[in-house]
Design a protein around this motif. Structure first.
Motif: not given
Length: 268
Positions: A133-147
């Motif tokens: 419900w809260c993933a619109t906020l950066d602090s509440c959305a899980h992320e992965t970064f690919v290199e």
């Protein structure tokens, strides 16, 4: 097929070997031959340019099964005919694994059949992340970064705000959304495969799927080692294909890394 001599290449900060050969892969494992690299393909991702699906098998940890000790995850990545194309392993400390569970920060190193690291997937730790419900906020959305190669960003995955589903945006290196994963309501899973369909960014056309494959009752009860499959268009940019692997690992941790599975001995 000729045998490839494995050479230890990766080391951690304590100067001991992380990988000397692909653990859990026996001598009869077939490896996919290295195809010709297309233009603009990051070195090591040539395999992805030639396939439209891949399989990811997580290796079962006996320590997790019997005593509930959370260990670093390890995965074998195969093409559709069972040939190995990558080996992936998690690199986190024991404190994070035991205290933070599936919310933990992680780095997954991906090596090719010559034991050379070709890709890295990183998820930062966020205290308040995970609520759909809260993933619109950066602090509440899980992320992965690919290199790929390591140090060169090629894409990212971000959790999207939704009602009760697991939805994700697949982004390119500059942060533009290229694909959307429209996940299911996890309460609907029951002794069956769980599909996370992949759509174009306007969500009008389905182009693939991330599938968590049902592993059988005993394995599902006593282990969080899961098998996944990913399908995508053959002509999809290899960087986006690699980013979909990042989405697969994020889905595994968020939806299926169950810290309540404490091992067989806990039931005695």
């Amino acid at each position: 097929m000729a045998t490839v001599q494995m050479r230890p290449l990766l080391q951690d900060s304590h100067n001991y070997e992380i990988v000397t050969m692909q653990p859990g892969v026996h001598s009869q494992q077939q490896w996919m031959s290295v195809p010709r690299a297309p233009a603009s393909c990051p070195p090591g991702l040539e395999y992805l340019a030639m396939i439209d699906q891949l399989l990811c098998q997580q290796k079962v940890s006996l320590a997790e099964v019997f005593i509930g000790w959370e260990s670093n995850n390890k995965y074998v990545v195969l093409n559709s005919v069972g040939q190995q194309i990558f080996y992936a392993f998690e690199d986190t400390d024991a404190c994070s694994r035991m205290c933070c569970g599936n919310q933990r920060e992680f780095t997954i190193h991906i090596v090719n059949n010559f034991n050379q690291e070709v890709m890295k997937i990183y998820r930062p730790f966020k205290c308040f992340a995970g609520c759909c419900w809260c993933a619109t906020l950066d602090s509440c959305a899980h992320e992965t970064f690919v290199e790929a190669p390591v140090g060169v960003p090629i894409g990212s995955v971000r959790q999207l705000s939704s009602g009760c589903t697991f939805d994700y945006a697949i982004k390119d290196a500059v942060g533009e959304t290229q694909l959307i994963i429209d996940g299911p309501c996890m309460m609907c899973r029951c002794c069956a495969d769980v599909e996370f369909p992949i759509f174009t960014k306007d969500k009008r056309t389905r182009v693939g799927c991330v599938t968590k494959q049902y592993s059988g009752l005993l394995k599902e009860m006593y282990s969080d080692a899961d098998n996944f499959g990913i399908t995508f268009p053959l002509d999809l940019d290899v960087k986006i294909k690699a980013t979909l692997m990042g989405a697969m690992f994020l889905i595994d941790f968020m939806a299926f890394e169950n810290s309540d599975k404490k091992g067989c001995l806990s039931l005695l």
